[in-house]
Design an enzyme around this catalytic site. Structure first.
Site, PDB file in Angstrom:
ATOM      1  N   CYS A 219       6.383 -43.279  -2.110  1.00  0.00           N
ATOM      2  CA  CYS A 219       6.002 -42.737  -3.425  1.00  0.00           C
ATOM      3  C   CYS A 219       5.816 -43.823  -4.474  1.00  0.00           C
ATOM      4  O   CYS A 219       5.013 -43.670  -5.398  1.00  0.00           O
ATOM      5  CB  CYS A 219       7.071 -41.770  -3.949  1.00  0.00           C
ATOM      6  SG  CYS A 219       8.278 -41.227  -2.782  1.00  0.00           S
TER       7      CYS A 219
ATOM      8  N   LYS B 243      12.160 -37.246  -9.493  1.00  0.00           N
ATOM      9  CA  LYS B 243      12.880 -37.339 -10.770  1.00  0.00           C
ATOM     10  C   LYS B 243      12.306 -38.401 -11.680  1.00  0.00           C
ATOM     11  O   LYS B 243      12.579 -38.412 -12.878  1.00  0.00           O
ATOM     12  CB  LYS B 243      14.373 -37.618 -10.528  1.00  0.00           C
ATOM     13  CG  LYS B 243      15.047 -36.630  -9.595  1.00  0.00           C
ATOM     14  CD  LYS B 243      14.833 -35.193 -10.032  1.00  0.00           C
ATOM     15  CE  LYS B 243      15.268 -34.229  -8.954  1.00  0.00           C
ATOM     16  NZ  LYS B 243      14.484 -34.289  -7.711  1.00  0.00           N
TER      17      LYS B 243
ATOM     18  N   SER C  42      14.402 -28.179  -2.783  1.00  0.00           N
ATOM     19  CA  SER C  42      13.238 -29.048  -2.822  1.00  0.00           C
ATOM     20  C   SER C  42      11.999 -28.224  -3.134  1.00  0.00           C
ATOM     21  O   SER C  42      11.937 -27.030  -2.817  1.00  0.00           O
ATOM     22  CB  SER C  42      13.072 -29.730  -1.466  1.00  0.00           C
ATOM     23  OG  SER C  42      11.790 -30.293  -1.340  1.00  0.00           O
TER      24      SER C  42
END
Length: 574
Positions: free
Chosen positions: A56, A131, A479
């Site tokens: 990511c 986050k 999730s």
């Protein structure tokens, strides 16, 4: 080339660049190869969550260089810095997940401290994992400087046996493996191809949900979140974001001019119509808190309730972020919402235009495959639903995207577990029963601590073919990749006296996502009479202890400071 003159007399960077007393400070800048002209320009923080922890974030460093080119083109002086991330996919299913939600606060705090310490005038923030997106946006609103957000982009879908796959398929394959339905070799073959590139998880999980939010709320340029991370075309959006922040600085358009009650409502609409992550119910109130806006879980869920679900994305649907991008992305989704009068068009955006003006320039239309026309949605109400009742007086949240009406009502006896590990072991050993409501408590923000996600458990249930045959409730989180009847954010949490802490095996629980209710078949008197001593955690020092002491209600975003309503100054005005 002629330099553009900015009046720095009211900008924060004047404290480190202007006047004879700042000669020592300027010496440090000369040491880094910065010219006298560049010192006289505005300083722009280019904040990234780059690291080698996960795919990511791995592409953010390259994209930051393109942002810096845009800042320089706009006559600013970019100063790149990094902050932490905790990547949920790797933290999932073990003690590491306790660090996830706490990392959102740490990201916001460290970006704030870096900006304050060096007196930067504006910020372009790049983030790639769950986050880090809300954490970066929270810092922007807290500082209230001119701000542009840019997502690092999604991962490419993997290919396995002729079909697109994501990491969700691997989590669910673990459940099938436990049930003896696939071999070690089959599991290994899938895990090697599911994640083929840099980028965040490709379904409409938390990262892509919050990336869509960044556009809808106005902090990101329209369509900037869509292109997958490996696409070199992302660099053009990065450069444009650097230029955009210089325009915002010149016009003194700040983050709180963009993030308003109306823009938060726009963002919630986009979450609902795309079947986005339940975690948005946590992050939108947290962003609102930084602006001093009352916008809690109830407000989010009220919008979810009357927003059609019309974008067919995983985990409830068929497609991934790359597919959405190829049919026009978030701007086309928002154009469909506008047709039904469900978008506030007068909100300011990072482009310096209103949302309505920006959408007027978008030519794409719903393709009918990934984005359905809003007149013929997949379902008439949102893909995420809020619940309330005697089991969750402060509310709870469930994703129903992809579920039929019949699947949205469930009643059964409680099977209570004191933590996720105990529940996962029961699922792995198949010692639970069809028709039960699995209860996992002591996983809230304070009681966990850290409000872990339960993807390992829910994916194992789905992989065993039991995702529709049991329900699961928790004071923790799920999730964005979770599917099945899974209720999270049950509040108050067990450590704060919530009814979830008083449940016993066999108590009859009813969940009705159509009516928005969650209840246990016990009288108020019986619930009050029951006593529960929360499980003692092993975290009695360090960052997680500190987080548990400070964290507030899930309903309000699980935040750790008083927010804008209590502030006595605005950073950019000091």
């Amino acid at each position: 080339m002629l330099k553009k003159k900015f009046d720095k007399s009211r900008l924060p960077s004047r404290h480190v660049t202007e006047g004879p007393a700042r000669a020592p400070h300027r010496s440090y800048y000369y040491a880094m190869g910065i010219s006298e002209d560049e010192i006289a320009q505005p300083f722009i923080g280019v904040a990234t969550c780059w690291n080698e922890a996960a795919p990511c974030n791995i592409a953010l460093n390259r994209q930051a260089q393109a942002v810096k080119m845009g800042v320089k083109e706009g006559f600013g002086t970019p100063r790149e810095f990094t902050t932490i991330t905790v990547t949920d996919g790797i933290a999932m299913g073990h003690e590491g997940m306790r660090s996830s939600l706490a990392s959102r606060e740490a990201i916001a705090d460290t970006v704030e401290l870096t900006m304050r310490g060096h007196c930067y005038d504006a910020i372009v923030g790049l983030a790639g994992c769950d986050k880090s997106l809300p954490g970066m946006m929270m810092a922007m609103v807290r500082l209230n400087v001119p701000s542009v957000f840019i997502y690092g982009g999604s991962i490419m879908p993997g290919r396995f046996e002729g079909r697109d796959v994501t990491v969700q398929d691997v989590f669910e394959a673990v459940g099938r493996h436990q049930a003896g339905q696939n071999s070690d070799e089959e599991l290994r073959a899938l895990e090697k191809v599911a994640c083929p590139s840099a980028g965040a998880c490709g379904g409409q999980f938390t990262a892509n949900t919050m990336a869509c939010v960044s556009e809808a709320i106005g902090l990101a340029l329209l369509n900037s979140s869509g292109a997958p991370a490996p696409y070199e075309s992302r660099d053009a959006y990065a450069t444009a974001s650097g230029l955009a922040v210089m325009d915002l600085l010149e016009r003194n358009i700040r983050a709180r001019d963009v993030v308003t009650r109306k823009s938060l409502e726009n963002a919630a609409r986009v979450v609902a119509c795309t079947g986005g992550s339940t975690n948005a119910g946590l992050h939108l109130p947290a962003i609102a808190h930084e602006a001093g806006i009352d916008f809690d879980l109830d407000d989010v869920c009220e919008i979810f309730r009357d927003t059609p679900y019309f974008v067919d994305l995983k985990p409830g649907g068929k497609y991934v972020a790359k597919d959405l991008y190829e049919v026009g992305g978030v701007p086309v989704v928002m154009k469909e919402l506008r047709k039904a009068g469900l978008i506030h068009e007068d909100c300011m955006t990072a482009s310096g235009q209103t949302m309505g003006e920006a959408l007027d320039k978008i030519e794409g239309e719903a393709d009918g495959r990934v984005i359905y026309p809003i007149e013929t949605p997949i379902t008439k109400t949102g893909g995420v639903v809020g619940l309330k009742g005697n089991l969750a007086p402060e509310g709870a949240i469930v994703k129903v995207a992809g579920m039929s009406a019949e699947e949205q009502v469930f009643s059964g006896p409680a099977r209570v577990f004191e933590c996720e590990e105990d529940a996962f072991e029961a699922v792995k050993a198949r010692t639970y029963k069809e028709g039960e409501v699995i209860v996992i408590r002591n996983e809230g923000p304070a009681s966990g601590p850290g409000m872990r996600e339960m993807l390992a458990t829910t994916a194992a249930l789905s992989g065993q073919g039991m995702g529709k045959k049991v329900a699961l409730i928790t004071d923790g989180r799920f999730s964005g990749a979770t599917r099945g009847f899974c209720v999270g954010h049950v509040g108050p949490e067990s450590a704060r006296g919530g009814p979830i802490g008083k449940l016993r095996d066999g108590d009859m629980i009813t969940i009705d996502a159509i009516k928005g209710e969650i209840s246990v078949d016990l009288s108020d008197e019986e619930l009050t009479a029951r006593e529960y001593v929360p499980r003692e955690t092993i975290y009695s020092s360090g960052a997680l202890w500190k987080y548990a002491q400070l964290v507030g209600s899930t309903r309000l975003g699980a935040v750790t400071h008083p927010g804008a309503k209590e502030e006595k100054h605005v950073y950019s005005d000091l």
